[in-house]
Design an enzyme around this catalytic site. Structure first.
Site, PDB file in Angstrom:
ATOM      1  N   GLY A  46      87.441 100.088 136.673  1.00 52.31           N
ATOM      2  CA  GLY A  46      86.448  99.076 136.328  1.00 52.31           C
ATOM      3  C   GLY A  46      85.397  98.975 137.411  1.00 52.31           C
ATOM      4  CD  GLN A  51      82.810  96.463 142.033  1.00 49.00           C
ATOM      5  OE1 GLN A  51      82.987  96.554 140.822  1.00 49.00           O
ATOM      6  NE2 GLN A  51      83.733  96.818 142.908  1.00 49.00           N
ATOM      7  CB  CYS A  93      88.411  95.158 144.623  1.00 47.53           C
ATOM      8  SG  CYS A  93      86.656  95.035 144.284  1.00 47.53           S
ATOM      9  CG  LEU A  94      86.520 100.984 143.095  1.00 47.15           C
ATOM     10  CD1 LEU A  94      85.560 101.566 142.072  1.00 47.15           C
ATOM     11  CD2 LEU A  94      87.347 102.091 143.732  1.00 47.15           C
ATOM     12  CG  HIS A 135      88.847  92.883 139.302  1.00 48.24           C
ATOM     13  ND1 HIS A 135      89.761  92.922 140.328  1.00 48.24           N
ATOM     14  CD2 HIS A 135      87.721  93.451 139.813  1.00 48.24           C
ATOM     15  CE1 HIS A 135      89.205  93.478 141.399  1.00 48.24           C
ATOM     16  NE2 HIS A 135      87.966  93.820 141.104  1.00 48.24           N
ATOM     17  CD  GLU A 136      85.561  95.424 137.206  1.00 47.29           C
ATOM     18  OE1 GLU A 136      84.567  95.204 137.925  1.00 47.29           O
ATOM     19  OE2 GLU A 136      86.570  96.019 137.635  1.00 47.29           O
ATOM     20  CG  HIS A 139      83.315  92.347 140.831  1.00 44.50           C
ATOM     21  ND1 HIS A 139      83.158  92.227 142.202  1.00 44.50           N
ATOM     22  CD2 HIS A 139      84.328  93.228 140.656  1.00 44.50           C
ATOM     23  CE1 HIS A 139      84.055  92.995 142.803  1.00 44.50           C
ATOM     24  NE2 HIS A 139      84.787  93.605 141.900  1.00 44.50           N
TER      25      HIS A 139
HETATM   26 ZN   LIG Z   1      86.438  94.803 142.078  1.00 45.14          ZN
END
Ligand SMILES: [Zn+2]
Length: 170
Positions: A46, A51, A93-94, A135-136, A139
């Site tokens: 995701g 991001q 998370c990235l 989660h997204e 963000h």
């Molecule tokens: Zn994330």
């Protein structure tokens, strides 16, 4: 299409509420395609536009990481309209490298948004897909998964991350 740089913890764009997308133009189309490539290259399941340094309400999700086109979700202005139950599982998370923590999320969700063609989409999800969608969507509301932890844990992790940012590790 190209791979974009993933913004890491410490950058203020990650804690800012992203802007609603009003026009589905070529720019948004290209951004979505670039986000997909970036997500697959990471690899991740995701990604949200903040991001990749775009404060826009756009998310990409693919549990198959490019293996099955049916799993691909690109959602513009996504909204969590319904949630049920609770499930606790480890999350990462990235944008927050090397941190994995157990996070409580709803076990079932209904998410509404718009696809790249401008059609309204309703997604009913459970388990991991429900988790990734939450989660997204967090963000694009300027919230990170570590913000869902207990205040003690959150404080410890933020201290660690601050140190890593200062050391240039992330
Ligand atoms: Zn994330």
């Amino acid at each position: 299409m190209h791979i974009l740089q993933i913004i890491k913890y410490g950058n203020p764009i990650l804690i800012k509420k992203a802007e609603e997308i009003k026009n589905l133009d070529k720019y948004i189309e290209e951004l979505a395609q670039n986000m997909l490539q970036t997500m697959y290259a990471a690899p991740g399941i995701g990604l949200a536009a903040p991001q990749v340094n775009e404060s826009k309400r756009l998310i990409t999700v693919d549990l198959s990481v490019g293996e099955n086109s049916k799993d691909l979700i690109i959602l513009i202005n996504p909204e969590l309209v319904c949630q049920e139950g609770e499930s606790i599982s480890e999350e990462g998370c990235l944008s927050v490298p090397d941190i994995n923590e157990k996070v409580a999320r709803p076990s079932r969700v209904t998410v509404k948004g718009i696809d790249l063609k401008g059609s309204e989409k309703t997604i009913e999800a459970e388990g991991l897909l429900a988790r990734v969608l939450c989660h997204e969507i967090d963000h694009i509301n300027g919230k990170l998964f570590i913000d869902c932890l207990s205040s003690l844990k959150r404080t410890l992790i933020k201290k660690k991350l601050k140190k890593w940012v200062q050391m240039g590790k992330i």
